[in-house]
Scaffold this motif. Structure first.
Motif, short mmCIF file in Angstrom:
data_model
loop_
_atom_site.label_atom_id
_atom_site.label_comp_id
_atom_site.label_asym_id
_atom_site.label_seq_id
_atom_site.Cartn_x
_atom_site.Cartn_y
_atom_site.Cartn_z
N GLU A 163 50.80 5.85 13.09
CA GLU A 163 50.46 7.18 13.59
C GLU A 163 50.65 8.27 12.54
N LYS A 164 51.75 8.23 11.81
CA LYS A 164 52.02 9.26 10.82
C LYS A 164 51.26 9.01 9.50
N LYS A 165 50.74 7.82 9.32
CA LYS A 165 50.04 7.48 8.08
C LYS A 165 48.55 7.80 8.15
N MET A 166 48.02 7.95 9.35
CA MET A 166 46.58 8.06 9.53
C MET A 166 46.16 9.45 10.00
N SER A 167 44.93 9.81 9.69
CA SER A 167 44.33 10.99 10.30
C SER A 167 44.09 10.68 11.78
N LEU A 168 43.89 11.70 12.58
CA LEU A 168 43.63 11.49 14.01
C LEU A 168 42.36 10.68 14.21
N LEU A 169 41.36 10.93 13.38
CA LEU A 169 40.10 10.19 13.48
C LEU A 169 40.33 8.69 13.26
N ASP A 170 41.09 8.35 12.22
CA ASP A 170 41.36 6.94 11.92
C ASP A 170 42.28 6.32 12.97
N LEU A 171 43.24 7.11 13.47
CA LEU A 171 44.13 6.59 14.51
C LEU A 171 43.35 6.30 15.79
N GLU A 182 30.57 5.03 4.20
CA GLU A 182 31.18 6.16 4.92
C GLU A 182 30.32 7.39 4.70
N ILE A 183 30.08 8.16 5.79
CA ILE A 183 29.25 9.36 5.70
C ILE A 183 29.91 10.48 6.50
N TYR A 184 30.01 11.67 5.89
CA TYR A 184 30.49 12.86 6.60
C TYR A 184 29.46 13.96 6.42
N LYS A 243 30.74 1.78 7.96
CA LYS A 243 31.98 1.74 8.73
C LYS A 243 32.27 3.04 9.48
N LYS A 244 31.75 4.15 8.95
CA LYS A 244 32.10 5.44 9.56
C LYS A 244 30.98 6.45 9.34
N PHE A 245 30.62 7.13 10.43
CA PHE A 245 29.66 8.22 10.36
C PHE A 245 30.25 9.38 11.15
N VAL A 246 30.51 10.49 10.48
CA VAL A 246 31.11 11.66 11.11
C VAL A 246 30.18 12.85 10.94
N ALA A 247 29.88 13.53 12.05
CA ALA A 247 29.03 14.72 11.99
C ALA A 247 29.72 15.87 12.72
N SER A 284 18.82 13.85 19.80
CA SER A 284 18.11 13.03 18.81
C SER A 284 19.09 12.37 17.84
N LEU A 285 20.12 13.12 17.44
CA LEU A 285 21.13 12.56 16.54
C LEU A 285 21.86 11.40 17.21
N LEU A 286 22.27 11.58 18.47
CA LEU A 286 22.96 10.49 19.19
C LEU A 286 22.05 9.28 19.34
N ASP A 287 20.79 9.52 19.70
CA ASP A 287 19.84 8.41 19.88
C ASP A 287 19.56 7.69 18.56
N TRP A 288 19.57 8.43 17.48
CA TRP A 288 19.30 7.87 16.15
C TRP A 288 20.43 6.96 15.68
N LEU A 289 21.65 7.30 16.04
CA LEU A 289 22.80 6.53 15.57
C LEU A 289 22.91 5.19 16.29
N PRO A 290 23.33 4.13 15.60
CA PRO A 290 23.67 2.88 16.28
C PRO A 290 24.82 3.14 17.26
N ARG A 291 24.87 2.41 18.34
CA ARG A 291 25.85 2.67 19.40
C ARG A 291 27.28 2.69 18.88
N ASN A 292 27.60 1.82 17.93
CA ASN A 292 28.98 1.74 17.46
C ASN A 292 29.40 2.93 16.59
N LEU A 293 28.44 3.79 16.21
CA LEU A 293 28.75 4.94 15.36
C LEU A 293 28.63 6.27 16.10
N ARG A 294 28.36 6.26 17.39
CA ARG A 294 28.11 7.51 18.12
C ARG A 294 29.38 8.28 18.48
#
Length: 391
Positions: A278-286, A26-28, A48-52, A68-78
């Protein structure tokens, strides 16, 4: 704690970024502005997760760096690259946190994502392992910022305006201006009536919500057959659109695709799982959960995954998820909003949801949620008339 003093320690600073990309699950990342992205090391395959989060104050962030950042990331992490809007309070963090096996780490200091900050600038940054509790606190801070942010995509980059940097300045010229990515809906005379009608339908749904949940759970657990579920559900939902007790948002197109013979248990199980988390997760995880459920239904070719599921998501969570219908698709094309990140059905739906959340924020003076946006889009881009049986 280790302190890095640039420019002396700039290679160590780069090494920490590369270490995170190489090892983290996981990366933030948050940076006040982004002017360069030239890392060769990409996230490991099982990340599993890359957040910028990127700031846009004064238009200092560069379009090319975002691409460049979008192109650098694997498609599943964009899908989790966001721009914090300049019309909010100033966005000024410089932080990298990540999980590596069972340990959590943080790199916090003065360096933005620029080539100078990672090389010749005089900067101070600190690196250390942190407790899980602190890591989660920082993640919650990210989640709060994400709620105010816009997803970065090719369409966003095309609309974004950079500030002018360098060169001769004309007297009185302001080159570092606040950037406002206008996504304003045109106001028309009947909009207020349309929004009132949509809110009335939402109130009707709330009255029938308990019965709908009972049907969904009964089918999901197997105590009610697919055919029986669809028959009873349509008694609540399939009314003539114009009738006073009809709470549905869409026209009659759904039932041309959805019938009692499809596997409703797959769809209701997916929806119940989303509702219960829904109430257990952050919006990002949901968002990630919703995308996965849609992709699973797509893999199984379940026709309920589009119009029906998106309407149910919008009914249950009107501030989070939109209805997926022909007017929305037409409006996307009209605004040149190609859903260009990700690629799966689920990722594209979440991309749409995030963009429409931005539209709500920018038009909050008269529209309060995605259900309201939907009815206005129907007015702006009405569906083509099709012959259909009366409900």
């Amino acid at each position: 704690m280790k302190v890095l003093l640039n420019p002396k320690d700039n290679e160590n600073l780069k090494a920490l970024y590369n270490r995170a990309f190489k090892r983290a699950e996981e990366i933030y990342i948050a940076t006040a502005f982004l002017t360069d992205w030239s890392f060769s090391q990409k996230p490991k395959k099982d990340c599993k997760k890359f957040v910028a989060l990127v700031g846009t104050n004064f238009g200092l962030t560069r379009k090319a760096a975002c691409q460049s950042l979008l192109d650098w990331l694997p498609r599943n992490l964009r899908g989790n690259v966001f721009a914090f809007p300049s019309n909010e309070n100033t966005f000024h963090p410089k932080v990298l946190i990540w999980k590596e096996r069972k340990e959590c780490f943080a790199l916090i200091g003065s360096s933005n994502m620029t080539s100078a900050a990672l090389s010749e600038n005089y900067e101070i940054n600190s690196f250390s392992s942190i407790k899980q509790e602190e890591y989660e606190r920082i993640v919650q801070w990210f989640n709060g910022c994400i709620k105010l942010s816009d997803p970065i995509s090719k369409s966003w980059i095309a609309r974004y305006e950079e500030s002018k940097i360098g060169g001769k300045r004309v007297k009185g010229e302001i080159t570092l201006d606040q950037i406002d990515l206008n996504i304003k809906l045109p106001w028309e005379k009947d909009f207020k009536d349309l929004l009132n009608e949509r809110e009335y339908k939402q109130e009707l749904f709330k009255e029938k919500k308990a019965k709908i949940l009972h049907l969904l759970r009964s089918n999901a657990t197997g105590s009610m057959s697919n055919a029986a579920f669809w028959t009873e559900f349509t008694q609540l939902w399939h009314r003539r659109w114009e009738e006073e007790d009809c709470f549905r948002f869409q026209g009659s197109g759904v039932e041309r695709i959805c019938t009692k013979n499809i596997n409703w248990r797959e769809a209701t199980t997916a929806l119940i799982d989303i509702i219960e988390n829904e109430k257990k997760m952050s919006l990002l995880d949901l968002d990630e959960l919703v995308a996965k459920k849609i992709d699973l239904l797509a893999k199984r070719k379940n026709p309920a995954r589009k119009a029906w599921l998106s309407e149910m998501l919008c009914q249950f969570f009107p501030k989070k998820y939109p209805v997926l219908n022909d007017p929305v698709k037409t409006w996307i094309k009209k605004n040149e909003w190609s859903l260009d990140r990700g690629g799966t059905e689920g990722q594209k739906y979440i991309d749409l949801a995030r963009r429409l959340r931005s539209v709500v924020r920018q038009n909050s003076n008269y529209v309060k949620d995605l259900a309201g946006i939907d009815t206005l889009i129907w007015r702006i881009c009405p569906p083509k008339k099709k012959k259909s049986k009366k409900l």
